[in-house]
Write an enzyme that holds these catalytic residues in place. Structure first.
Site, PDB file in Angstrom:
ATOM      1  N   ASP A   5      -0.597  -1.828   2.364  1.00  0.00           N
ATOM      2  CA  ASP A   5      -1.549  -0.720   2.353  1.00  0.00           C
ATOM      3  C   ASP A   5      -2.662  -0.899   1.324  1.00  0.00           C
ATOM      4  OD1 ASP A   5       0.134   0.416   4.194  1.00  0.00           O
ATOM      5  OD2 ASP A   5       0.490   2.266   3.059  1.00  0.00           O
ATOM      6  N   HIS A  35      -5.983   3.409   7.398  1.00  0.00           N
ATOM      7  CA  HIS A  35      -5.355   4.116   6.276  1.00  0.00           C
ATOM      8  C   HIS A  35      -6.358   5.083   5.623  1.00  0.00           C
ATOM      9  CE1 HIS A  35      -2.041   4.711   3.622  1.00  0.00           C
ATOM     10  NE2 HIS A  35      -2.540   4.086   2.569  1.00  0.00           N
ATOM     11  N   HIS A  93      -8.542   7.207   0.983  1.00  0.00           N
ATOM     12  CA  HIS A  93      -7.163   7.437   0.555  1.00  0.00           C
ATOM     13  C   HIS A  93      -6.948   8.850  -0.011  1.00  0.00           C
ATOM     14  CE1 HIS A  93      -3.185   6.530  -1.157  1.00  0.00           C
ATOM     15  NE2 HIS A  93      -3.193   5.454  -0.392  1.00  0.00           N
ATOM     16  N   HIS A 141       1.897  -3.130  -1.018  1.00  0.00           N
ATOM     17  CA  HIS A 141       0.462  -2.895  -1.202  1.00  0.00           C
ATOM     18  C   HIS A 141      -0.244  -4.197  -1.555  1.00  0.00           C
ATOM     19  CE1 HIS A 141       2.325   1.057  -1.779  1.00  0.00           C
ATOM     20  NE2 HIS A 141       1.172   1.575  -1.377  1.00  0.00           N
TER      21      HIS A 141
END
Length: 279
Positions: free
Chosen positions: A99, A150, A154, A244
């Site tokens: 991510d 995503h 964020h 990540h």
């Protein structure tokens, strides 16, 4: 907002996000096609060279009782009430997801490791990072990885109105389409905080929601060995691993992948990506 600021925000929000979100029910994903067989692993270097046999995990995923294909019109993405968690199919299969990127400091190293072992993964990218690193999006697509959405910046979606949520999703999908030639088919809510609007808008934009079943918590920088142990201890058929490749110092995540990926392959796992069931 710069990605290095996400670490501070994440620490403040992640505890509340679990309660606000809804990654609590397991859906089932279908296995991708054309997966490669596990190859003999190239030994890791340094301290990671010490291997230990993987023990069968006591954690076994169970599908949601009564779960089944939704009654939808062919070609339309279903509106789900919970994100998908589990990869279905026979054998020891797992999915690796990354991510917050792409980040030119860490994403190329992750892609290099995946290429070394000829496996595919999923990258859930943030639009503000992707816009300045389209070459990395192109590389992801060219090497067979799945590029997911995503959001743009964020944010915690449960605090936003529908218009802002749609904008966060659409802007990122636009960047991915420009770089890769097609729009994302998968979406992941930041912090795992899902709500009805996120599911509805994601479906309207043609994306399935995907969460995870093993969280490495690598964003806390717990140490490379701890990240490796979390993956290998949680390994089980159908598991989706969260890591990540941006949002802070991800050097531990890079080193951990170099260690646990050959361990998983040596233990008979196939690292794959899902395919859409109802698209």
């Amino acid at each position: 907002m710069q990605k290095d600021q996400l670490l501070t925000r994440r620490r403040a929000l992640v505890a509340g996000a679990a309660a606000l979100g809804a990654a609590g029910a397991a859906g089932v994903l279908a296995t991708g096609t054309g997966d490669r067989a596990a190859r003999p692993a190239v030994p890791a270097t340094g301290a990671q060279a010490a291997r230990r046999p993987l023990k069968p995990s006591a954690y076994r995923l169970q599908p949601l009782t009564g779960y089944g294909p939704p009654g939808t019109v062919a070609g339309r993405t279903p509106v789900r009430g919970a994100p998908l968690l589990r990869l279905s199919g026979r054998g020891r299969i797992m999915v690796l997801t990354f991510d917050d990127g792409p980040d030119p400091r860490y994403t190329p190293d992750i892609l290099d490791t995946l290429a070394r072992y000829e496996v595919r993964a999923m990258f859930f990218v943030c639009g503000e990072m992707a816009a300045g690193n389209r070459d990395l999006l192109v590389r992801m697509a060219d090497e067979g990885h799945v590029v997911g959405n995503h959001t743009w910046s964020h944010p915690l979606l449960t605090r936003l109105g529908r218009g802002r949520i749609r904008s966060e999703m659409e802007r990122t999908s636009d960047v991915v389409e420009t770089a890769c030639g097609e729009r994302p088919e998968w979406f992941r809510a930041p912090y795992g905080a899902w709500n009805r609007a996120a599911f509805q808008l994601g479906a309207e934009l043609g994306m399935e929601p995907l969460a995870w079943t093993v969280d490495t918590l690598d964003w806390t920088t717990p140490g490379t060995r701890t990240i490796v142990d979390r993956v290998t201890d949680g390994a089980a058929p159908g598991v989706v691993v969260l890591s990540h490749d941006a949002g802070g110092d991800r050097s531990q995540s890079v080193r951990a992948l170099r260690a646990y990926l050959p361990e998983l392959l040596d233990s008979g796992y196939r690292i794959t990506v899902p395919r859409r069931q109802y698209a």
